[in-house]
Design an enzyme around this catalytic site. Structure first.
Site, PDB file in Angstrom:
ATOM      1  N   ARG A 235       0.861  -1.172   0.000  1.00  0.00           N
ATOM      2  CA  ARG A 235       0.000   0.000   0.000  1.00  0.00           C
ATOM      3  C   ARG A 235       0.904   1.231   0.000  1.00  0.00           C
ATOM      4  NH1 ARG A 235      -3.473  -2.950  -1.318  1.00  0.00           N
ATOM      5  NH2 ARG A 235      -5.444  -3.431  -0.276  1.00  0.00           N
ATOM      6  N   GLU A 264      -4.126   6.909  -4.932  1.00  0.00           N
ATOM      7  CA  GLU A 264      -4.491   6.292  -6.226  1.00  0.00           C
ATOM      8  C   GLU A 264      -5.864   6.782  -6.680  1.00  0.00           C
ATOM      9  OE1 GLU A 264      -4.213   2.059  -5.637  1.00  0.00           O
ATOM     10  OE2 GLU A 264      -2.153   2.219  -4.935  1.00  0.00           O
ATOM     11  N   HIS A 282      -1.487  -0.375  -9.821  1.00  0.00           N
ATOM     12  CA  HIS A 282      -2.050  -1.327  -8.854  1.00  0.00           C
ATOM     13  C   HIS A 282      -2.535  -2.602  -9.554  1.00  0.00           C
ATOM     14  CE1 HIS A 282      -3.911  -1.510  -4.585  1.00  0.00           C
ATOM     15  NE2 HIS A 282      -3.727  -2.733  -5.050  1.00  0.00           N
TER      16      HIS A 282
HETATM   17  P1  NAP Z   1      -0.331 -11.450   5.460  1.00  0.00           P
HETATM   18  O1  NAP Z   1      -0.284 -12.880   5.098  1.00  0.00           O
HETATM   19  O2  NAP Z   1      -1.168 -11.012   6.596  1.00  0.00           O
HETATM   20  O3  NAP Z   1       1.187 -10.980   5.704  1.00  0.00           O
HETATM   21  C1  NAP Z   1       1.477  -9.734   6.200  1.00  0.00           C
HETATM   22  C2  NAP Z   1       2.906  -9.726   6.753  1.00  0.00           C
HETATM   23  O4  NAP Z   1       3.184  -8.403   7.197  1.00  0.00           O
HETATM   24  C3  NAP Z   1       3.119 -10.668   7.912  1.00  0.00           C
HETATM   25  O5  NAP Z   1       4.268 -11.411   7.669  1.00  0.00           O
HETATM   26  C4  NAP Z   1       3.304  -9.752   9.112  1.00  0.00           C
HETATM   27  O6  NAP Z   1       4.284 -10.321   9.965  1.00  0.00           O
HETATM   28  C5  NAP Z   1       3.804  -8.462   8.483  1.00  0.00           C
HETATM   29  N1  NAP Z   1       3.400  -7.287   9.252  1.00  0.00           N
HETATM   30  C6  NAP Z   1       2.162  -6.964   9.671  1.00  0.00           C
HETATM   31  N2  NAP Z   1       2.195  -5.826  10.390  1.00  0.00           N
HETATM   32  C7  NAP Z   1       3.483  -5.434  10.426  1.00  0.00           C
HETATM   33  C8  NAP Z   1       4.168  -4.347  11.023  1.00  0.00           C
HETATM   34  N3  NAP Z   1       3.519  -3.429  11.772  1.00  0.00           N
HETATM   35  N4  NAP Z   1       5.504  -4.251  10.866  1.00  0.00           N
HETATM   36  C9  NAP Z   1       6.175  -5.175  10.131  1.00  0.00           C
HETATM   37  N5  NAP Z   1       5.576  -6.227   9.540  1.00  0.00           N
HETATM   38  C10 NAP Z   1       4.254  -6.365   9.700  1.00  0.00           C
HETATM   39  O7  NAP Z   1      -0.788 -10.560   4.228  1.00  0.00           O
HETATM   40  P2  NAP Z   1      -0.712 -10.906   2.662  1.00  0.00           P
HETATM   41  O8  NAP Z   1      -1.877 -11.738   2.276  1.00  0.00           O
HETATM   42  O9  NAP Z   1       0.658 -11.395   2.351  1.00  0.00           O
HETATM   43  O10 NAP Z   1      -0.947  -9.430   2.050  1.00  0.00           O
HETATM   44  C11 NAP Z   1      -0.119  -8.370   2.402  1.00  0.00           C
HETATM   45  C12 NAP Z   1      -0.631  -7.062   1.854  1.00  0.00           C
HETATM   46  O11 NAP Z   1      -0.323  -6.956   0.469  1.00  0.00           O
HETATM   47  C13 NAP Z   1      -2.137  -6.846   1.886  1.00  0.00           C
HETATM   48  O12 NAP Z   1      -2.602  -6.431   3.147  1.00  0.00           O
HETATM   49  C14 NAP Z   1      -2.352  -5.784   0.830  1.00  0.00           C
HETATM   50  O13 NAP Z   1      -2.303  -4.500   1.381  1.00  0.00           O
HETATM   51  C15 NAP Z   1      -1.165  -5.984  -0.117  1.00  0.00           C
HETATM   52  N6  NAP Z   1      -1.603  -6.461  -1.449  1.00  0.00           N
HETATM   53  C16 NAP Z   1      -1.354  -5.703  -2.547  1.00  0.00           C
HETATM   54  C17 NAP Z   1      -1.745  -6.173  -3.794  1.00  0.00           C
HETATM   55  C18 NAP Z   1      -1.487  -5.402  -5.043  1.00  0.00           C
HETATM   56  O14 NAP Z   1      -2.246  -5.529  -5.985  1.00  0.00           O
HETATM   57  N7  NAP Z   1      -0.423  -4.640  -5.122  1.00  0.00           N
HETATM   58  C19 NAP Z   1      -2.411  -7.386  -3.908  1.00  0.00           C
HETATM   59  C20 NAP Z   1      -2.628  -8.119  -2.769  1.00  0.00           C
HETATM   60  C21 NAP Z   1      -2.220  -7.649  -1.534  1.00  0.00           C
HETATM   61  P3  NAP Z   1       4.243 -10.077  11.555  1.00  0.00           P
HETATM   62  O15 NAP Z   1       2.863 -10.455  11.994  1.00  0.00           O
HETATM   63  O16 NAP Z   1       5.323 -10.946  12.089  1.00  0.00           O
HETATM   64  O17 NAP Z   1       4.536  -8.637  11.736  1.00  0.00           O
HETATM   65  C1  8YV Z   2      -6.869  -5.473  -5.464  1.00  0.00           C
HETATM   66  C2  8YV Z   2      -5.250  -5.593  -3.465  1.00  0.00           C
HETATM   67  O1  8YV Z   2      -6.429  -4.835  -6.619  1.00  0.00           O
HETATM   68  O2  8YV Z   2      -5.956  -7.639  -2.543  1.00  0.00           O
HETATM   69  C3  8YV Z   2      -5.519  -6.504  -2.328  1.00  0.00           C
HETATM   70  O3  8YV Z   2      -5.257  -6.102  -1.187  1.00  0.00           O
HETATM   71  O4  8YV Z   2      -4.678  -4.567  -3.299  1.00  0.00           O
HETATM   72  C4  8YV Z   2      -5.615  -5.991  -4.843  1.00  0.00           C
HETATM   73  O5  8YV Z   2      -5.690  -7.362  -4.985  1.00  0.00           O
HETATM   74  C5  8YV Z   2      -7.775  -4.567  -4.757  1.00  0.00           C
HETATM   75  O6  8YV Z   2      -8.152  -4.963  -3.508  1.00  0.00           O
HETATM   76  C6  8YV Z   2      -9.005  -4.342  -5.603  1.00  0.00           C
HETATM   77  O7  8YV Z   2      -9.439  -3.091  -5.374  1.00  0.00           O
END
Ligand code: NAP
Ligand code: 8YV
Length: 316
Positions: A235, A264, A282
């Site tokens: 994010r 965004e 994104h």
């Molecule tokens: P997840 O499985 O919950 O993993 C999140 C990781 O972040 C965990 O390893 C956690 O470890 C760490 N974390 C949480 N809070 C933290 C903090 N304060 N300081 C340091 N590390 C921290 O989540 P995920 O499914 O991998 O998804 C992660 C994020 O990616 C989503 O929340 C979303 O915002 C983003 N995302 C972006 C896209 C895109 O299109 N660009 C798509 C999907 C997701 P600890 O608990 O040990 O801290």
């Molecule tokens: C999506 C994401 O693009 O899963 C997330 O956290 O950032 C992306 O997969 C978004 O949520 C759709 O608006």
């Protein structure tokens, strides 16, 4: 009995058609007067379908006295006021796991684009500059991923898939999070700045939250330094964006690959002309297959709730 739900913004045709088959759907973003929609339909709206970018605010939640569930299309649910939901006992679901591969793939794609300068190489050929007598004739040499160290901020579901792919590119992987994960083979850094100092690449893939706001501070980016590259696929809120832009302009931070931004779809214009930056709108999860799986989870969570079955992927 008809179940009325509120759809906050547009969703894929597949999701919209499944929702329309099962519910009376009130389309918030199309309402000429959204407040009037909330006043008139609010008392009968039992569900909300929304996406990561649209979320669901406290004001909307409070305008829906019959609300039972919010289904979020996206694993990140920072746009949904979960605090307001918990106060009311409103359930919240997200779409974890089904997007891990797509996001990890995109991350490596952006890293390769940045270090091998693939967007510039593409333009070089299209502009007829390859071998041209007037131009430089040869594309400049680039860096490579092989042998470099990558620090992952957030070794969660997606972070682990990124780590695996970085290993396949013969990179060393280290990570930072709040907790050491004993079963993971990668070196852990309790201190993010210390990790940034030791790595060539910093990949940000932790959730957006009050706690992670600005975690990648000027100090962290200074530690990453002029030879370092920042990759943000989490994010925009996790990074001090004004500091990042300034440091990329001056070279205090070497390079960045950015899929996410603080406001965004607005992207700081200062980034548009920088050659040490790769930008993406994104797109992390934006494949046909993954978006279908995410949409199916939204629909299945709502269906489970209204049938009295356990939710598939609850977060609250
Ligand atoms: P997840 O499985 O919950 O993993 C999140 C990781 O972040 C965990 O390893 C956690 O470890 C760490 N974390 C949480 N809070 C933290 C903090 N304060 N300081 C340091 N590390 C921290 O989540 P995920 O499914 O991998 O998804 C992660 C994020 O990616 C989503 O929340 C979303 O915002 C983003 N995302 C972006 C896209 C895109 O299109 N660009 C798509 C999907 C997701 P600890 O608990 O040990 O801290
Ligand atoms: C999506 C994401 O693009 O899963 C997330 O956290 O950032 C992306 O997969 C978004 O949520 C759709 O608006």
């Amino acid at each position: 009995m008809t179940i009325d739900i509120l759809q906050i913004g547009p969703m894929t045709a597949r999701v919209e058609s499944a929702l329309a088959d099962a519910y009376a759907v009130h389309r918030f973003w199309e309402a000429a007067d959204p407040q009037a929609l909330l006043r008139e339909a609010g008392p009968k709206l039992r569900g909300v379908a929304t996406s990561g970018d649209k979320g669901c605010s406290r004001a909307v939640i409070e305008a829906l006295p019959a609300l039972e569930i919010i289904a979020n299309y996206g694993v990140g649910y920072d746009g949904v006021d979960v605090g307001a939901c918990r106060e009311r006992g409103v359930r919240v679901t997200n779409t974890p796991d089904v997007l891990n591969d797509a996001v990890a793939e995109m991350t490596l794609g952006m890293m390769l684009s940045l270090c091998r300068r693939i967007p510039q190489a593409d333009r070089f050929v299209r502009d007829g500059r390859w071998g041209s007598k007037s131009g430089s004739g040869a594309f400049p040499l680039t860096g490579e991923l092989t042998g470099k160290t990558v620090g992952i901020l957030g070794l969660g579901r997606i972070g682990k898939e990124i780590a695996r792919r970085c290993q396949a590119f013969k990179m060393q992987v280290v990570y930072h999070g709040r907790n050491r994960q004993e079963h993971e083979p990668f070196p852990f850094y309790a201190d993010l700045t210390a990790m940034a100092r030791d790595v060539d690449w910093l990949v940000v893939i932790a959730p957006g939250s009050a706690e992670t706001q600005g975690l990648v501070s000027r100090q962290v980016m200074e530690a990453l330094g002029p030879q370092g590259a920042l990759v943000n696929v989490a994010r925009g809120s996790l990074v001090d964006e004004p500091a990042m832009v300034e440091m990329l302009q001056t070279g205090a931070l070497g390079a960045a690959a950015l899929d996410v931004f603080t406001a965004e779809p607005s992207v700081p214009e200062a980034l548009w002309s920088l050659e040490n930056v790769v930008l993406s709108p994104h797109q992390g999860s934006a494949t046909e297959k993954t978006r279908a799986a995410m949409g199916d989870l939204v629909v299945s969570n709502l269906a489970a709730h209204f049938a009295g079955r356990p939710l598939l992927t609850p977060v609250a």
